[in-house]
Scaffold this motif. Sequence first.
Motif, PDB file in Angstrom:
ATOM      1  N   UNK A 120     -38.785 -31.086 -95.202  1.00 16.28           N
ATOM      2  CA  UNK A 120     -38.346 -31.168 -96.598  1.00 16.28           C
ATOM      3  C   UNK A 120     -36.830 -31.094 -96.631  1.00 16.28           C
ATOM      4  N   UNK A 121     -36.241 -32.083 -97.282  1.00 18.99           N
ATOM      5  CA  UNK A 121     -34.790 -32.145 -97.419  1.00 18.99           C
ATOM      6  C   UNK A 121     -34.462 -32.657 -98.813  1.00 18.99           C
ATOM      7  N   UNK A 122     -33.623 -31.935 -99.517  1.00 23.81           N
ATOM      8  CA  UNK A 122     -33.233 -32.354-100.861  1.00 23.81           C
ATOM      9  C   UNK A 122     -34.396 -32.505-101.814  1.00 23.81           C
ATOM     10  N   UNK A 123     -35.420 -31.651-101.679  1.00 24.62           N
ATOM     11  CA  UNK A 123     -36.562 -31.690-102.582  1.00 24.62           C
ATOM     12  C   UNK A 123     -37.599 -32.744-102.234  1.00 24.62           C
ATOM     13  N   UNK A 124     -37.348 -33.566-101.207  1.00 20.08           N
ATOM     14  CA  UNK A 124     -38.285 -34.611-100.808  1.00 20.08           C
ATOM     15  C   UNK A 124     -38.938 -34.213 -99.488  1.00 20.08           C
ATOM     16  N   UNK A 125     -40.280 -34.231 -99.455  1.00 26.09           N
ATOM     17  CA  UNK A 125     -41.017 -33.864 -98.249  1.00 26.09           C
ATOM     18  C   UNK A 125     -41.608 -35.087 -97.570  1.00 26.09           C
ATOM     19  N   UNK A 126     -41.523 -35.101 -96.243  1.00 26.10           N
ATOM     20  CA  UNK A 126     -42.143 -36.141 -95.427  1.00 26.10           C
ATOM     21  C   UNK A 126     -43.112 -35.470 -94.467  1.00 26.10           C
ATOM     22  N   UNK A 127     -44.328 -35.981 -94.421  1.00 25.68           N
ATOM     23  CA  UNK A 127     -45.333 -35.447 -93.507  1.00 25.68           C
ATOM     24  C   UNK A 127     -45.419 -36.381 -92.310  1.00 25.68           C
ATOM     25  N   UNK A 128     -45.178 -35.815 -91.132  1.00 23.90           N
ATOM     26  CA  UNK A 128     -45.185 -36.577 -89.897  1.00 23.90           C
ATOM     27  C   UNK A 128     -46.355 -36.145 -89.025  1.00 23.90           C
ATOM     28  N   UNK A 129     -47.001 -37.095 -88.378  1.00 27.41           N
ATOM     29  CA  UNK A 129     -48.113 -36.785 -87.477  1.00 27.41           C
ATOM     30  C   UNK A 129     -47.536 -36.305 -86.146  1.00 27.41           C
ATOM     31  N   UNK A 130     -48.034 -35.168 -85.662  1.00 31.65           N
ATOM     32  CA  UNK A 130     -47.630 -34.658 -84.358  1.00 31.65           C
ATOM     33  C   UNK A 130     -48.573 -35.262 -83.321  1.00 31.65           C
ATOM     34  N   UNK A 131     -48.022 -36.105 -82.449  1.00 25.79           N
ATOM     35  CA  UNK A 131     -48.800 -36.768 -81.410  1.00 25.79           C
ATOM     36  C   UNK A 131     -48.896 -35.877 -80.175  1.00 25.79           C
ATOM     37  N   UNK A 132     -47.790 -35.183 -79.862  1.00 28.98           N
ATOM     38  CA  UNK A 132     -47.757 -34.297 -78.702  1.00 28.98           C
ATOM     39  C   UNK A 132     -46.768 -33.171 -78.968  1.00 28.98           C
ATOM     40  N   UNK A 133     -47.136 -31.965 -78.569  1.00 26.09           N
ATOM     41  CA  UNK A 133     -46.264 -30.805 -78.719  1.00 26.09           C
ATOM     42  C   UNK A 133     -46.463 -29.881 -77.532  1.00 26.09           C
ATOM     43  N   UNK A 134     -45.394 -29.753 -76.721  1.00 29.68           N
ATOM     44  CA  UNK A 134     -45.400 -28.823 -75.591  1.00 29.68           C
ATOM     45  C   UNK A 134     -44.101 -28.031 -75.656  1.00 29.68           C
ATOM     46  N   UNK A 135     -43.863 -27.194 -74.678  1.00 34.61           N
ATOM     47  CA  UNK A 135     -42.620 -26.416 -74.654  1.00 34.61           C
ATOM     48  C   UNK A 135     -41.389 -27.290 -74.537  1.00 34.61           C
ATOM     49  N   UNK A 136     -41.530 -28.489 -73.962  1.00 33.32           N
ATOM     50  CA  UNK A 136     -40.364 -29.334 -73.719  1.00 33.32           C
ATOM     51  C   UNK A 136     -40.446 -30.712 -74.352  1.00 33.32           C
ATOM     52  N   UNK A 137     -41.538 -31.001 -75.061  1.00 36.76           N
ATOM     53  CA  UNK A 137     -41.703 -32.339 -75.627  1.00 36.76           C
ATOM     54  C   UNK A 137     -42.343 -32.274 -77.010  1.00 36.76           C
ATOM     55  N   UNK A 138     -41.768 -33.035 -77.941  1.00 38.05           N
ATOM     56  CA  UNK A 138     -42.312 -33.167 -79.294  1.00 38.05           C
ATOM     57  C   UNK A 138     -42.310 -34.653 -79.638  1.00 38.05           C
ATOM     58  N   UNK A 139     -43.486 -35.204 -79.880  1.00 32.71           N
ATOM     59  CA  UNK A 139     -43.611 -36.610 -80.257  1.00 32.71           C
ATOM     60  C   UNK A 139     -44.225 -36.659 -81.647  1.00 32.71           C
ATOM     61  N   UNK A 140     -43.518 -37.317 -82.572  1.00 31.37           N
ATOM     62  CA  UNK A 140     -44.019 -37.436 -83.938  1.00 31.37           C
ATOM     63  C   UNK A 140     -44.031 -38.895 -84.363  1.00 31.37           C
ATOM     64  N   UNK A 141     -44.936 -39.195 -85.277  1.00 28.86           N
ATOM     65  CA  UNK A 141     -44.999 -40.505 -85.910  1.00 28.86           C
ATOM     66  C   UNK A 141     -44.678 -40.326 -87.385  1.00 28.86           C
ATOM     67  N   UNK A 142     -43.711 -41.096 -87.845  1.00 29.14           N
ATOM     68  CA  UNK A 142     -43.297 -41.034 -89.249  1.00 29.14           C
ATOM     69  C   UNK A 142     -43.619 -42.356 -89.924  1.00 29.14           C
ATOM     70  N   UNK A 143     -44.405 -42.318 -91.009  1.00 29.11           N
ATOM     71  CA  UNK A 143     -44.737 -43.567 -91.698  1.00 29.11           C
ATOM     72  C   UNK A 143     -43.496 -44.213 -92.301  1.00 29.11           C
ATOM     73  N   UNK A 144     -43.433 -45.536 -92.191  1.00 33.27           N
ATOM     74  CA  UNK A 144     -42.326 -46.291 -92.757  1.00 33.27           C
ATOM     75  C   UNK A 144     -42.710 -46.803 -94.135  1.00 33.27           C
ATOM     76  N   UNK A 145     -41.725 -46.991 -95.013  1.00 31.43           N
ATOM     77  CA  UNK A 145     -42.021 -47.451 -96.380  1.00 31.43           C
ATOM     78  C   UNK A 145     -42.709 -48.818 -96.401  1.00 31.43           C
ATOM     79  N   UNK A 146     -43.514 -49.019 -97.403  1.00 36.68           N
ATOM     80  CA  UNK A 146     -44.141 -50.316 -97.633  1.00 36.68           C
ATOM     81  C   UNK A 146     -45.121 -50.739 -96.558  1.00 36.68           C
ATOM     82  N   UNK A 147     -45.895 -49.805 -96.051  1.00 37.42           N
ATOM     83  CA  UNK A 147     -46.873 -50.100 -95.001  1.00 37.42           C
ATOM     84  C   UNK A 147     -46.236 -50.792 -93.807  1.00 37.42           C
ATOM     85  N   UNK A 148     -45.023 -50.365 -93.477  1.00 35.48           N
ATOM     86  CA  UNK A 148     -44.290 -50.960 -92.361  1.00 35.48           C
ATOM     87  C   UNK A 148     -44.624 -50.352 -91.024  1.00 35.48           C
TER      88      UNK A 148
END
Length: 138
Positions: A101-129
Amino acid sequence: MKKLSIVALVAVLLVACGGSKKSKLVVGDWKIADMSAPMPPNMPDSLKGQYEEALKKQVESMKASSSFNYKEDGTYNYNLGGQAGAGTWKLNDGGTELTLTEGGKSDINKVVELTETKLVIEAPQPGNGGNLTLSLAK
């Protein structure tokens, strides 16, 4: 009945502690290890090669100049290719969604992988991109 209440309380505590443990994995300083973005819809074939080359150069530049810091208090700040920002973050109980959440706008990202040294997220792009995939490393 009393035994059932104790068992339920223990189960709730175990679930709560598990989510907290995953959240602790997010805390820290991260750098971009890799990034990929889908081809924009309806892009002419003649421009696809140029797009891929430009994206590759942009990713290399961002890898060298970007950083993310997720703090234990649920706040974060970043420098993304020279653009600074800050907000709050929250990992859901299952560790499958990271809400930024930044400036009152929240984005929900899918966590694909989370370890002590790696974080992989997928963020949806506007307009079904499609989804932007961001791989971070500590």
